[in-house]
Design an enzyme around this catalytic site. Structure first.
Site, PDB file in Angstrom:
ATOM      1  N   CYS A 129      42.775  35.280  32.743  1.00  0.00           N
ATOM      2  CA  CYS A 129      41.464  35.901  32.528  1.00  0.00           C
ATOM      3  C   CYS A 129      41.495  36.973  31.441  1.00  0.00           C
ATOM      4  O   CYS A 129      40.667  36.990  30.524  1.00  0.00           O
ATOM      5  CB  CYS A 129      40.939  36.497  33.822  1.00  0.00           C
ATOM      6  SG  CYS A 129      42.187  37.229  34.858  1.00  0.00           S
ATOM      7  N   HIS A 236      37.188  42.787  34.041  1.00  0.00           N
ATOM      8  CA  HIS A 236      38.394  43.348  33.399  1.00  0.00           C
ATOM      9  C   HIS A 236      37.979  44.028  32.099  1.00  0.00           C
ATOM     10  O   HIS A 236      37.090  43.544  31.387  1.00  0.00           O
ATOM     11  CB  HIS A 236      39.371  42.233  33.054  1.00  0.00           C
ATOM     12  CG  HIS A 236      40.097  41.621  34.211  1.00  0.00           C
ATOM     13  ND1 HIS A 236      40.033  42.096  35.512  1.00  0.00           N
ATOM     14  CD2 HIS A 236      40.912  40.536  34.259  1.00  0.00           C
ATOM     15  CE1 HIS A 236      40.782  41.350  36.299  1.00  0.00           C
ATOM     16  NE2 HIS A 236      41.330  40.391  35.579  1.00  0.00           N
TER      17      HIS A 236
END
Ligand code: 2RA
Length: 329
Positions: A129, A236
């Site tokens: 990711c 994130h």
């Protein structure tokens, strides 16, 4: 064109998000098959106007007419079952790290290296990711100014560890109840994601380093990384420092980033406006801000990149790969 789709790990956080993204993107599905471990088999999942019974994954699961299988069930399941699916003529898009660095397996971010899908031999790997959201802005800058070196510092949400990470954050607990982390994550930052290697780096840091070079198809780029778990649920964030071979104008950097479909530039410091995790939950774009020259080197910039790690960081990127495959079915 309609496709027969299988989802392996259908009841996990990413698995459930696969279904949400497939529906939201109006992916045309003929037959849908949902697989999970024994523990979750038998559960009922609603998709569009139908209910599906989740089946326990086994060696015979792919001996039916399936075109594409989306996997998000951990590296062990992928290592064992992706080859079985492939033998049955299924194309696997795997979200685990099992196949990513295999030289015969394409590692794909559709905005960056879509053509790599063309040489797949039945398995395509979805990158980590934090790597996905980082290479999206890097690609256009590499093409124009040739990247010499990248320094990543990440601030990764607990949902990257699945529901256990979220529970640890919500419970703010310490000690033996920790499901996912060696220390308390509530009100804390943990510079430790995945296992430590002999060289003092974590596997997460090595993933970002090696996957970046593979996706950008340039082993000469120098990359280093520090990956940190922070008390955030979704989204994130990555601080990226880049040194280019060539000179650049900052205006051109802004123009190039804004030209990429899938990037949203949010950078208005006079109004305290920049990408933040709480603003990207559920979104599919990569948000870039705090773009500024790095005056400590000749041709350098710093920028701040935020994206939903479950969507663009996992499920949406996987579905975008499946959309490209659908065109060639
Ligand atoms: C994490 N990138 O954030 C890893 C796996 N999703 O935990």
């Amino acid at each position: 064109k309609k496709a027969n789709i299988a989802i392996v790990g259908a009841t996990g956080m990413v698995g459930r998000t696969f279904l949400k993204v497939l529906d939201q993107r109006n992916f045309e599905i003929d037959n849908l098959y949902l697989f999970s471990s024994k523990k979750s088999a038998g559960s009922v999942v609603k998709f569009r106007d139908k209910e599906y019974i989740v089946e326990e994954l086994n060696e015979d699961s792919f001996s039916r007419d399936i075109d594409i299988a989306l996997f998000s069930a951990g590296g062990g399941v992928s290592k064992k079952f992706a080859p079985i699916a492939k033998e049955n003529g299924v194309i696997v898009v795997d979200n685990s790290s099992a196949w990513r660095m295999d030289k015969d397996i394409p590692l794909v971010v559709p905005e960056v290296n879509p053509k790599d899908i063309d040489w797949n031999n039945g398995i395509i790997a979805n990158p980590n990711c934090s790597t996905i959201q980082s290479v999206v802005p890097l690609k256009v800058l590499h093409e124009n100014f040739k990247i010499k070196r990248v320094i990543y510092s990440t601030y990764q949400a607990v949902s990257g560890s699945g529901i256990g990470g979220i529970m640890d954050l919500e419970n703010g607990i310490n000690g033996e109840e920790n499901k996912k982390y060696p220390h308390q994550i509530a009100y804390n930052c943990i510079p430790h994601i995945d296992d430590f290697m002999e060289n003092g780096y974590t596997k997460e840091e090595i993933k970002m380093i090696e996957e970046t070079k593979k996706i950008l198809n340039d082993q000469d780029i120098r990359v280093t990384a520090t990956t940190v778990r922070v008390p955030v649920k979704y989204g994130h964030s990555v601080s990226i420092n880049i040194e280019f071979e060539k000179e650049f104008e900052l205006d051109k950097v802004y123009e190039l980033l804004k030209s990429v479909d899938g990037i949203v530039v949010i950078d208005d410091i006079k109004n305290n406006t920049y990408p933040m995790s709480i603003d990207v939950e559920g979104k599919d774009e990569v948000y870039v801000g705090r773009i500024r020259r790095d005056y400590s080197i000749d041709n350098g910039i710093n920028m701040w990149v935020v994206a939903d790690n479950i969507r663009k960081g996992a499920a949406t990127n996987t579905v975008q790969i499946a959309e490209l495959l659908l065109k060639n079915l």
